[in-house]
Design an enzyme around this catalytic site. Sequence first.
Site, PDB file in Angstrom:
ATOM      1  N   LYS A 190       0.824  -1.200   0.000  1.00  0.00           N
ATOM      2  CA  LYS A 190       0.000   0.000   0.000  1.00  0.00           C
ATOM      3  C   LYS A 190       0.864   1.258   0.000  1.00  0.00           C
ATOM      4  O   LYS A 190       0.399   2.347  -0.298  1.00  0.00           O
ATOM      5  CB  LYS A 190      -0.872   0.040   1.271  1.00  0.00           C
ATOM      6  CG  LYS A 190      -1.741  -1.154   1.489  1.00  0.00           C
ATOM      7  CD  LYS A 190      -2.375  -1.039   2.894  1.00  0.00           C
ATOM      8  CE  LYS A 190      -2.881  -2.354   3.351  1.00  0.00           C
ATOM      9  NZ  LYS A 190      -3.294  -2.304   4.767  1.00  0.00           N
ATOM     10  N   GLY A 191       2.147   1.093   0.368  1.00  0.00           N
ATOM     11  CA  GLY A 191       3.003   2.256   0.645  1.00  0.00           C
ATOM     12  C   GLY A 191       3.132   3.245  -0.486  1.00  0.00           C
ATOM     13  O   GLY A 191       3.323   4.442  -0.242  1.00  0.00           O
ATOM     14  N   LYS A 216      17.163   3.516   0.416  1.00  0.00           N
ATOM     15  CA  LYS A 216      17.991   3.300   1.616  1.00  0.00           C
ATOM     16  C   LYS A 216      19.145   2.399   1.199  1.00  0.00           C
ATOM     17  O   LYS A 216      19.145   1.198   1.504  1.00  0.00           O
ATOM     18  CB  LYS A 216      17.135   2.530   2.614  1.00  0.00           C
ATOM     19  CG  LYS A 216      16.872   3.216   3.909  1.00  0.00           C
ATOM     20  CD  LYS A 216      16.209   2.224   4.849  1.00  0.00           C
ATOM     21  CE  LYS A 216      14.980   2.783   5.478  1.00  0.00           C
ATOM     22  NZ  LYS A 216      14.342   1.822   6.391  1.00  0.00           N
ATOM     23  N   PHE A 233      14.224   4.013  10.286  1.00  0.00           N
ATOM     24  CA  PHE A 233      12.855   3.645   9.956  1.00  0.00           C
ATOM     25  C   PHE A 233      12.014   4.903   9.733  1.00  0.00           C
ATOM     26  O   PHE A 233      11.895   5.746  10.612  1.00  0.00           O
ATOM     27  CB  PHE A 233      12.225   2.755  11.030  1.00  0.00           C
ATOM     28  CG  PHE A 233      10.994   2.096  10.509  1.00  0.00           C
ATOM     29  CD1 PHE A 233      11.094   1.022   9.628  1.00  0.00           C
ATOM     30  CD2 PHE A 233       9.743   2.573  10.839  1.00  0.00           C
ATOM     31  CE1 PHE A 233       9.958   0.434   9.088  1.00  0.00           C
ATOM     32  CE2 PHE A 233       8.593   1.986  10.326  1.00  0.00           C
ATOM     33  CZ  PHE A 233       8.708   0.915   9.442  1.00  0.00           C
ATOM     34  N   ASP A 273       7.477   3.093  -3.003  1.00  0.00           N
ATOM     35  CA  ASP A 273       7.769   4.167  -2.050  1.00  0.00           C
ATOM     36  C   ASP A 273       9.238   4.168  -1.640  1.00  0.00           C
ATOM     37  O   ASP A 273       9.888   5.199  -1.656  1.00  0.00           O
ATOM     38  CB  ASP A 273       6.851   4.071  -0.811  1.00  0.00           C
ATOM     39  CG  ASP A 273       6.805   2.668  -0.198  1.00  0.00           C
ATOM     40  OD1 ASP A 273       7.478   1.748  -0.723  1.00  0.00           O
ATOM     41  OD2 ASP A 273       6.082   2.480   0.798  1.00  0.00           O
ATOM     42  N   ARG A 321       0.613   6.820   7.496  1.00  0.00           N
ATOM     43  CA  ARG A 321       0.656   6.977   6.033  1.00  0.00           C
ATOM     44  C   ARG A 321       0.154   8.350   5.607  1.00  0.00           C
ATOM     45  O   ARG A 321       0.507   8.848   4.549  1.00  0.00           O
ATOM     46  CB  ARG A 321      -0.231   5.916   5.362  1.00  0.00           C
ATOM     47  CG  ARG A 321       0.218   4.476   5.582  1.00  0.00           C
ATOM     48  CD  ARG A 321      -0.554   3.558   4.639  1.00  0.00           C
ATOM     49  NE  ARG A 321      -0.494   2.159   4.982  1.00  0.00           N
ATOM     50  CZ  ARG A 321       0.492   1.332   4.617  1.00  0.00           C
ATOM     51  NH1 ARG A 321       1.495   1.789   3.903  1.00  0.00           N
ATOM     52  NH2 ARG A 321       0.474   0.065   4.955  1.00  0.00           N
ATOM     53  N   ASP A 336       4.308   3.410   6.376  1.00  0.00           N
ATOM     54  CA  ASP A 336       3.636   3.180   7.649  1.00  0.00           C
ATOM     55  C   ASP A 336       4.552   2.548   8.687  1.00  0.00           C
ATOM     56  O   ASP A 336       5.598   1.976   8.368  1.00  0.00           O
ATOM     57  CB  ASP A 336       2.450   2.226   7.450  1.00  0.00           C
ATOM     58  CG  ASP A 336       2.908   0.787   7.184  1.00  0.00           C
ATOM     59  OD1 ASP A 336       3.699   0.586   6.246  1.00  0.00           O
ATOM     60  OD2 ASP A 336       2.495  -0.126   7.927  1.00  0.00           O
ATOM     61  N   ASP A 379      14.597  -0.840   0.297  1.00  0.00           N
ATOM     62  CA  ASP A 379      15.328  -1.016   1.543  1.00  0.00           C
ATOM     63  C   ASP A 379      16.310  -2.176   1.335  1.00  0.00           C
ATOM     64  O   ASP A 379      17.370  -1.996   0.750  1.00  0.00           O
ATOM     65  CB  ASP A 379      14.272  -1.286   2.624  1.00  0.00           C
ATOM     66  CG  ASP A 379      14.824  -1.412   4.022  1.00  0.00           C
ATOM     67  OD1 ASP A 379      15.959  -1.015   4.253  1.00  0.00           O
ATOM     68  OD2 ASP A 379      14.098  -1.916   4.913  1.00  0.00           O
TER      69      ASP A 379
HETATM   70  P1  IMP Z   1      12.565  -4.200   0.911  1.00  0.00           P
HETATM   71  O1  IMP Z   1      11.927  -5.438   0.363  1.00  0.00           O
HETATM   72  O2  IMP Z   1      13.344  -4.462   2.154  1.00  0.00           O
HETATM   73  O3  IMP Z   1      13.351  -3.419  -0.113  1.00  0.00           O
HETATM   74  O4  IMP Z   1      11.420  -3.300   1.436  1.00  0.00           O
HETATM   75  C1  IMP Z   1      10.518  -2.705   0.662  1.00  0.00           C
HETATM   76  C2  IMP Z   1       9.249  -2.426   1.422  1.00  0.00           C
HETATM   77  O5  IMP Z   1       9.432  -2.385   2.846  1.00  0.00           O
HETATM   78  C3  IMP Z   1       8.740  -1.076   1.027  1.00  0.00           C
HETATM   79  O6  IMP Z   1       7.814  -1.207   0.003  1.00  0.00           O
HETATM   80  C4  IMP Z   1       8.095  -0.549   2.285  1.00  0.00           C
HETATM   81  O7  IMP Z   1       6.741  -0.905   2.279  1.00  0.00           O
HETATM   82  C5  IMP Z   1       8.776  -1.272   3.413  1.00  0.00           C
HETATM   83  N1  IMP Z   1       9.777  -0.411   4.070  1.00  0.00           N
HETATM   84  C6  IMP Z   1      11.119  -0.447   3.931  1.00  0.00           C
HETATM   85  N2  IMP Z   1      11.709   0.492   4.675  1.00  0.00           N
HETATM   86  C7  IMP Z   1      10.724   1.155   5.300  1.00  0.00           C
HETATM   87  C8  IMP Z   1      10.699   2.260   6.222  1.00  0.00           C
HETATM   88  O8  IMP Z   1      11.724   2.856   6.612  1.00  0.00           O
HETATM   89  N3  IMP Z   1       9.475   2.646   6.637  1.00  0.00           N
HETATM   90  C9  IMP Z   1       8.327   2.048   6.238  1.00  0.00           C
HETATM   91  N4  IMP Z   1       8.305   1.024   5.380  1.00  0.00           N
HETATM   92  C10 IMP Z   1       9.493   0.573   4.917  1.00  0.00           C
HETATM   93 MG    MG Z   2       5.933  -0.827  -0.011  1.00  0.00          MG
END
Ligand code: IMP
Ligand code: MG
Length: 187
Positions: free
Chosen positions: A48-49, A136, A157, A105, A170, A164, A108
């Site tokens: 949803k982000g 990030k 974070f 969004d 959000r 969220d 990470d």
């Molecule tokens: P990844 O798979 O670790 O790259 O994470 C991607 C998803 O994790 C993003 O679509 C976000 O929904 C969530 N996410 C990663 N970092 C953050 C953060 O700092 N705050 C909130 N959501 C995050």
């Molecule tokens: Mg996301």
Amino acid sequence: MKLSFNPSDDIERILIDEDSIRAKIKELGAAISRDYADRDLTLVSILKGSVVFLADLLRNISPQCQIDFISVSSYKGEPESSGVVRLIMDLRESPVGKNILIVEDIVDTGYTLDYLCRNLLTRGLESLAVCVLLDKTAARKKEVRVDYKGFDVPNEFLVGFGLDYKERYRNLPFVGVLKPEIYKKAK
Ligand code: IMP
Ligand code: MG
């Protein structure tokens, strides 16, 4: 942990304010509009982000375009990524023959985008590209392609502008860092 009624009360500091986000999305929209001036574009928003980012980006893209949504889960409500990504809801329209731009969004660890890119690339697309608002880089575990990027952000974070913590925050119009007493690192 007690969440305040007013979400801004739980924010330690604003990392990226509304005006900076707006200006950056305008730039991203202009670049995407140039690159897709003569190609039919489908923006795929990862629920949803990324819905807040999608809504603003969409209004800064001038050529004809379509939107679709996909939902995956990786976080299970905790701020540390598990690395296991599951498809929760697939695209509504077939992606065959389309120029797909994934709208996300934040990247990470990279697990989510890695999974989605690999999934979509098996499905007969014309082209695939990725647009993220926040990157990030220090948290990366999987190398992923990022064609359009808003901001590099520190390994903290973040919440707001669609992001969220436990489904809250959000609606904040900026990207901020939560107060440490609100966000307790998952083991
Ligand atoms: P990844 O798979 O670790 O790259 O994470 C991607 C998803 O994790 C993003 O679509 C976000 O929904 C969530 N996410 C990663 N970092 C953050 C953060 O700092 N705050 C909130 N959501 C995050
Ligand atoms: Mg996301």
